[in-house]
Design an enzyme around this catalytic site. Structure first.
Site, PDB file in Angstrom:
ATOM      1  N   ASP A  46      13.999 -57.999 -16.353  1.00 43.20           N
ATOM      2  CA  ASP A  46      14.538 -57.726 -15.291  1.00 43.20           C
ATOM      3  C   ASP A  46      15.573 -57.166 -15.141  1.00 43.20           C
ATOM      4  OD1 ASP A  46      13.882 -60.327 -14.281  1.00 43.20           O
ATOM      5  OD2 ASP A  46      15.585 -61.393 -15.172  1.00 43.20           O
ATOM      6  N   HIS A  69      17.593 -66.780 -14.407  1.00 45.01           N
ATOM      7  CA  HIS A  69      16.207 -66.828 -13.579  1.00 45.01           C
ATOM      8  C   HIS A  69      16.473 -64.955 -12.957  1.00 45.01           C
ATOM      9  CE1 HIS A  69      12.416 -67.742 -13.920  1.00 45.01           C
ATOM     10  NE2 HIS A  69      11.945 -68.423 -12.971  1.00 45.01           N
ATOM     11  N   HIS A 110      16.448 -64.111 -23.742  1.00 47.64           N
ATOM     12  CA  HIS A 110      15.317 -64.682 -23.402  1.00 47.64           C
ATOM     13  C   HIS A 110      15.508 -65.562 -24.397  1.00 47.64           C
ATOM     14  CE1 HIS A 110      11.358 -65.260 -21.817  1.00 47.64           C
ATOM     15  NE2 HIS A 110      11.985 -65.238 -20.793  1.00 47.64           N
TER      16      HIS A 110
END
Lengths: 379, 379
Positions: free
Chosen positions: A321, A225, A264
């Site tokens: 990210d 995460h 994702h």
């Protein structure tokens, strides 16, 4: 012995299960669309973080007067008290900033003037204080562990600029400040990601808002995460060089290892936030006059696209990210700060979800299917 | 703009949704059956807490030798270090012990010798330390806020007896010690209740086990979950008298107010744990020579059964928290300790679920259905 008829199919990871209705954000994963409160993320990326926090907490875009008033309010709540500083001082200095942030927030709840008040008004007040104080805690912990004196927040500076200032002791460039604020905006909210979901599970027992946020922090920390930003930074450091990138990534793919910052659960195309982060990464690379990290990022994206998206047909694109990690390299953030910086943005979404959960609560309590043996009777 | 076809029905509170498979516990809510690892709760209620922790963590009943070794191990890990004591000293003394416990566990993770180790072996070691230290933290905080000196854990005493001893500074009676251990056993595990579910959501990002437990703590704290014991104690205090009970409860029912300690999402009959707690409540009342709290509890149960179960046909029975709250009155626990005492038992179930989640992980990430407006394009 039987299970009720309603217990039929296991939805591992709750994939595709709709847990609740929300008015906070909308994701169309097929087409790469993300909206906060109905407004497209591309439009919000030009706004200050304060504006986006207002939008998330109060369900509407602020007027110019609202923004001025709300920014002033946030700035007035940035200070942390001496007890919180003492708690930061008791932390092991080897930890991720995330662990210090989780501990400090847990302690701060004790001293909150609205302790034990769980009304909408009290929770709005707590929300403002939490958003305002997160950067001060993260920067404060980093200064303490570097044995440097703490920098007081500067009310002249935006949320993003002030964070960099409290960390470095020097004001950031205009571009750095803008990128920091945009990072917080892009990180603010993303529907029922695991950390947001955990804050809602906690809030659904009518526990206090600090407890809910602490669940979010602990959940965001995981490497699959929010912890991915730290992993991306470590990966960039490990490769270290544009020339070595292709071989390194091909090796990871050959050995079926996860490439941090790619893929994702929801997006089957490029994450709209990743596109914006990529553009910002290029801007900061140019300002710094050092294209290395950006070029490494681009190279990684190129190879993953060629080897996995094109050859294997799997939708593995850079996620939020990936280029965030590249940007953090240019901003010279220590990797152990990466996830906590993500949390400085994400707190605003968590809070909006807590308020929404409290406003129309139903305890979040699914079932499990028992697949073990039964010994009773003959034990 | 459209949502994928898989987003169809909202399962508010995830009621009836099977989130995962487990080998830890089995509930048959229709028939009031609860098993840990396939063994009926009635059988386990006669076991020591150490035996049940072993069963939950290692998936099998211990032999006598296993129990001796494991109890010795647990006892050797009861101490908390000076930094943790300093953190407890920094707490606001008005809080629930739960808030201090959450903060102390968050801090303890920093100093854990297996910090950043997320292997099954390291997590087993962390699990033992967490189970062993929970009573020491809770009792320690209570002593600190009462400005009393800390009591060192006594390795001669069982988990339950030692907790009462560290709290009071005096050893409990045999019955008190047995009831305390049984309370921990009955509180240890209950499938995917909200706090256990939140620990699994946190663990599912591969975050560390301390973070997962902290999510469990924050979630258990809520008044419609573990916080109900505190609420039951406060309710007993507020009524104060057997003679006033009927009128008070009838008034609550008339005004459609929730009666704390009654009703459960899963059980449609009497909770098997509540039956055992009720028996123990009677035993302790008799030992104390004071039937008041027990009689109040019985009276409340009688009225709720008559007015809600019989007249309205709703399955609202005493749950696990109700007679536990009655027992805590006899053990003279301050209400602000009630939820933390629940956590001393429940930590063992949380840990078993973390280990199970890590062993076969899938990120827990459901979806939400967006029900707000879309402004993009015309903002």
């Amino acid at each position: 012995m039987f299970l009720g008829a309603f217990i039929l199919n296991v939805k591992k990871g709750l994939e595709g299960i709709v847990a609740l209705e929300t008015e906070i954000s909308f994701i169309d994963g097929e087409n790469g669309i993300l909206e906060y409160r109905g407004i497209n993320i591309e439009q919000l990326a030009d706004q200050s973080f304060d504006v986006v926090v207002y939008l998330l907490l109060y369900s509407k875009m602020p007027t110019i007067e609202d923004t001025i008033r709300f920014s002033k309010l946030l700035k007035s709540k940035r200070d942390i008290d001496n007890k919180t500083k003492s708690v930061l001082n008791l932390c092991n200095f080897n930890i991720e900033a995330m662990d210090a942030l989780r501990t400090a927030v847990s302690h701060m709840s004790h001293c909150d003037i609205d302790l034990n008040e769980n009304t909408p008004e009290a929770n709005q007040r707590k929300a403002v204080r939490l958003v305002a104080k997160f950067p001060t805690i993260v920067a404060g912990f980093q200064r303490i562990r570097e044995k440097e004196s703490l920098i007081e927040p500067d009310p002249e500076l935006s949320h993003g600029a002030n964070f960099i200032y409290m960390l470095r002791g020097e004001k950031p460039t205009e571009l750095e400040a803008r990128i920091m604020d945009t990072d917080f905006v892009l990180s603010a909210e993303h529907e029922l990601n695991a950390s947001t979901f955990s804050t809602r599970v906690t809030a659904s027992t009518i526990s206090d808002i600090h407890s809910a946020i602490i669940s979010g922090l602990g959940t965001l920390k995981g490497p699959i995460h929010g912890g991915a930003r730290l992993a991306v930074m470590n990966l960039l450091d490990e490769i270290g060089d544009v020339e070595k990138t292709e071989e390194f990534i091909l090796n990871l793919i050959k050995n079926k290892q996860k490439i941090m910052g790619f893929g994702h659960r929801v997006y089957k195309t490029m994450d709209p936030r990743a596109k914006i982060f990529k553009k910002l990464a290029k801007e900061i690379a140019e300002e710094k006059g050092d294209m290395k990290w950006y070029q490494m990022g681009e190279m990684m994206e190129k190879i993953v696209t060629r080897e996995i998206v094109e050859k294997k047909g799997k939708p593995i694109y850079p996620n939020v990210d990936f280029y965030a990690g590249v940007i953090y390299k240019y901003l010279e953030f220590p990797p152990k700060l990466a996830t906590a910086i993500f949390a400085i943005g994400r707190i605003s979404g968590w809070l909006a979800h807590c308020l929404e959960q409290y406003a129309d609560n139903r305890l979040i309590r699914p079932r499990a299917k028992y697949v073990g043996k039964h010994y009773s009777g003959d034990k």
